[in-house]
Design an enzyme around this catalytic site. Structure first.
Site, short mmCIF file in Angstrom:
data_model
loop_
_atom_site.label_atom_id
_atom_site.label_comp_id
_atom_site.label_asym_id
_atom_site.label_seq_id
_atom_site.Cartn_x
_atom_site.Cartn_y
_atom_site.Cartn_z
N HIS A 1 -2.17 19.24 8.17
CA HIS A 1 -3.52 18.05 7.65
C HIS A 1 -2.13 16.77 8.16
O HIS A 1 -1.15 16.44 7.30
CB HIS A 1 -3.25 18.87 6.78
CG HIS A 1 -4.41 19.97 6.10
ND1 HIS A 1 -5.65 19.44 6.58
CD2 HIS A 1 -3.85 20.85 5.51
CE1 HIS A 1 -5.39 21.28 6.86
NE2 HIS A 1 -5.30 22.15 5.92
N CYS B 1 0.99 -1.21 0.01
CA CYS B 1 -0.67 -0.55 0.04
C CYS B 1 0.75 1.25 -0.10
O CYS B 1 0.32 2.58 0.34
CB CYS B 1 -1.07 -0.08 1.56
SG CYS B 1 -1.75 -1.61 1.23
N HIS C 1 -13.97 4.21 6.08
CA HIS C 1 -15.42 4.22 6.74
C HIS C 1 -16.03 4.81 4.72
O HIS C 1 -17.10 4.00 4.68
CB HIS C 1 -16.35 5.35 7.74
CG HIS C 1 -17.35 5.57 7.53
ND1 HIS C 1 -18.47 6.19 6.73
CD2 HIS C 1 -18.03 4.78 9.10
CE1 HIS C 1 -20.20 5.51 6.94
NE2 HIS C 1 -19.77 4.14 8.44
N HIS D 1 13.46 2.01 4.42
CA HIS D 1 12.95 0.91 4.03
C HIS D 1 13.20 0.04 4.89
O HIS D 1 14.62 -0.51 5.23
CB HIS D 1 13.27 0.02 2.51
CG HIS D 1 13.09 -1.24 1.99
ND1 HIS D 1 12.70 -2.56 2.09
CD2 HIS D 1 12.80 -0.93 0.39
CE1 HIS D 1 11.98 -2.95 1.32
NE2 HIS D 1 12.26 -2.44 0.64
N HIS E 1 -2.21 6.46 5.68
CA HIS E 1 -2.81 5.44 5.45
C HIS E 1 -4.19 4.50 5.50
O HIS E 1 -3.89 3.91 6.92
CB HIS E 1 -1.74 4.34 4.43
CG HIS E 1 -2.54 3.16 4.28
ND1 HIS E 1 -3.10 2.70 3.29
CD2 HIS E 1 -2.30 1.89 4.73
CE1 HIS E 1 -3.29 1.82 3.02
NE2 HIS E 1 -2.93 0.89 3.64
N ASN F 1 -10.14 -0.02 2.49
CA ASN F 1 -9.19 0.44 2.02
C ASN F 1 -8.47 0.29 0.79
O ASN F 1 -8.73 -0.79 0.46
CB ASN F 1 -7.90 -0.58 3.24
CG ASN F 1 -6.70 -1.10 2.95
OD1 ASN F 1 -6.20 0.07 1.90
ND2 ASN F 1 -6.05 -2.03 3.42
#
Length: 500
Positions: free
Chosen positions: A389, A226, A422, A305, A393, A426
């Site tokens: 802001h 993702c 919501h 990573h 994820h 995902n």
């Protein structure tokens, strides 16, 4: 074990990396630090002397014409070198998010009924997915592609291609219409999709559909979970730094159709409950003329990573179960590993974005504990002073809860992430852009605001983007939130009791 108990302690010392990054920043901006004080001192001295003294100095026998010309040429050369060495500003001209039609909607009752009727799952697996969905934070309007509406789903390669064409082409059409650029104007194309990597590639599919130029530079990223949207932006930024007056298009999506797991191994059932269809397309450019209409300017990209660690490498792993059903296995260590990756990421991010006051407090706390051995509680930098802001994820309720706690954010700071989970579920790498669009739809994005996007992915990776708003942004009439933004935010309870 509860997630909060296995997340790492973000208060631990990070002084070596902090000092290292500060040194790198000093080296990278050495020319700026050298020239600006010299030029400023020279300008102040000239202003102090006045025109008559400057003319008298030029007529001085001790200062010949050659000296004046050499000094002038040196100043011009150094100023030219300074401006040439400055990186191109990278602008996000605009972006779009795919909005699935209502016919693809999967209310919770519909989803659970399909689970019970499916011959693939035993009763224990059905109950387990019931419990996951109750605590997932997903609402009643998330969507899956048509192939997964059947009982039982039996998706084909053609179904997967159809979903890819639907979500990508819809978002691309909207991007070209909104920005007014033609497909032939695009110099670089980067497409990321983790779990569906056909031949020809998805980037080839886009080039064929829009008849793009034969010399376009295209890239197709897969297998990165993702997190590849920030990676794709990073690639686009690097390309735009060495090619002037160029456009780059980034496509972020996840194709859900071929990834429905039909086995009964619990570690592989979670993606069935959380992943939903979606896509986002971005137009980036280094053209100066785009600075006026661009929504954002890219400030920083930070990539972490953890693949050298075997636990991190295997915590999100595609494999077969004992019945040879292919799925994504999620380790119980996932939250802890994600926390370690985030810790490394924000350690690098801190010196780049935190105000001087926060950095000073952090260093004073560090010196007090390390040099004077004082038993003080480590100071946690307040990232709310660096960003207005936050786009975390929307991987699941637990991820959002833990980042809210460990970064000491308010409910409003994580509102965009919770509401995206919501409303859309995902959507993998594209979820960051649904969250950004939520903030815009609420009318909260003002000129000068800074946004921090945080993505997680297999491997294990944590990647961040920092954007600065280029102009105050109004809500879009055709955005993904246009028909429901007035209904949000909604209160999301810890668990929704579902009738089995």
């Amino acid at each position: 074990m509860r997630a909060s108990q296995i997340m790492p302690n973000f208060q631990s010392s990070v002084w070596l990396k902090y000092v290292k990054h500060s040194f790198q920043y000093l080296v990278n901006h050495f020319l700026t630090f050298l020239l600006v004080p010299i030029m400023a001192a020279s300008a102040v001295e000239l202003l102090r002397m006045g025109p008559k003294e400057i003319l008298r100095l030029c007529d001085s026998p001790h200062l010949g014409l050659v000296h004046i010309l050499c000094s002038s040429l040196f100043i011009v050369f150094m100023a030219t070198l300074y401006f040439i060495s400055k990186p191109y500003p990278i602008y996000l001209v605009d972006y779009t998010c795919y909005k699935p039609p209502g016919t693809y909607r999967v209310p919770r009752s519909f989803f659970l009924e399909h689970l019970k009727l499916s011959p693939s799952f035993d009763p224990e697996s059905v109950k387990f997915q019931f419990r996951i969905l109750e605590r997932s934070g997903l609402g009643e309007r998330t969507c899956v592609p048509p192939a997964l509406h059947y009982i039982a789903p039996d998706p084909t390669m053609a179904d997967a291609r159809a979903e890819a064409e639907l979500v990508i082409f819809s978002a691309m059409d909207a991007l070209f219409e909104r920005t007014g650029i033609k497909p032939q104007d695009v110099d670089f194309l980067i497409v990321n999709c983790s779990m569906f990597s056909p031949t020809p590639s998805l980037s080839d599919m886009v080039i064929n559909k829009y008849k793009m130029r034969s010399n376009i530079k295209s890239f197709n990223l897969s297998g990165m979970g993702c997190s590849p949207s920030p990676i794709s932006v990073n690639i686009a930024r690097d390309l735009l730094q060495v090619h002037a007056n160029a456009y780059a298009v980034v496509v972020s999506t996840e194709i859900v159709t071929p990834n429905w797991y039909t086995g009964n191994q619990r570690s592989m059932l979670l993606p069935n409950c959380l992943f939903r269809m979606g896509a986002a397309t971005l137009l980036l450019s280094n053209r100066r003329r785009e600075s006026r209409r661009a929504k954002y300017r890219l400030m920083h990209v930070v990539r972490t990573h953890r693949g050298a660690d075997d636990r991190a490498y295997h915590c999100v792993f595609q494999e077969e179960d004992v019945q040879r059903n292919v799925g994504i296995s999620l380790s119980k260590d996932l939250m802890g590993i994600a926390g370690e990756a985030l810790k490394s990421n924000i350690t690098t991010m801190g010196p780049l974005v935190l105000p001087a006051s926060e950095q000073l407090l952090f260093l004073l706390s560090l010196f007090a504990r390390k040099i004077f051995n004082l038993k003080l509680k480590p100071y946690i930098p307040d990232f709310k002073q660096a960003f207005e802001h936050f786009c975390i994820h929307a991987g699941g309720r637990a991820v959002i809860d833990e980042l809210e706690k460990n970064l000491q954010l308010s409910p409003e700071h994580v509102e965009a992430s919770r509401m995206t989970l919501h409303r859309f579920g995902n959507t993998s790498s594209s979820s960051l852009w649904y969250e950004m669009n939520y903030i815009e739809a609420k009318g909260r994005m003002k000129k000068g605001d800074r946004s921090w996007q945080i993505g997680f992915g297999s491997g294990f990776k944590c990647n961040s983007l920092v954007w600065k708003c280029n102009r105050s942004i109004k809500a879009e009439a055709d955005g993904p939130w246009a028909d429901c933004i007035d209904q949000y935010p909604v209160h999301t309870v810890e668990a929704v009791k579902l009738q089995q």
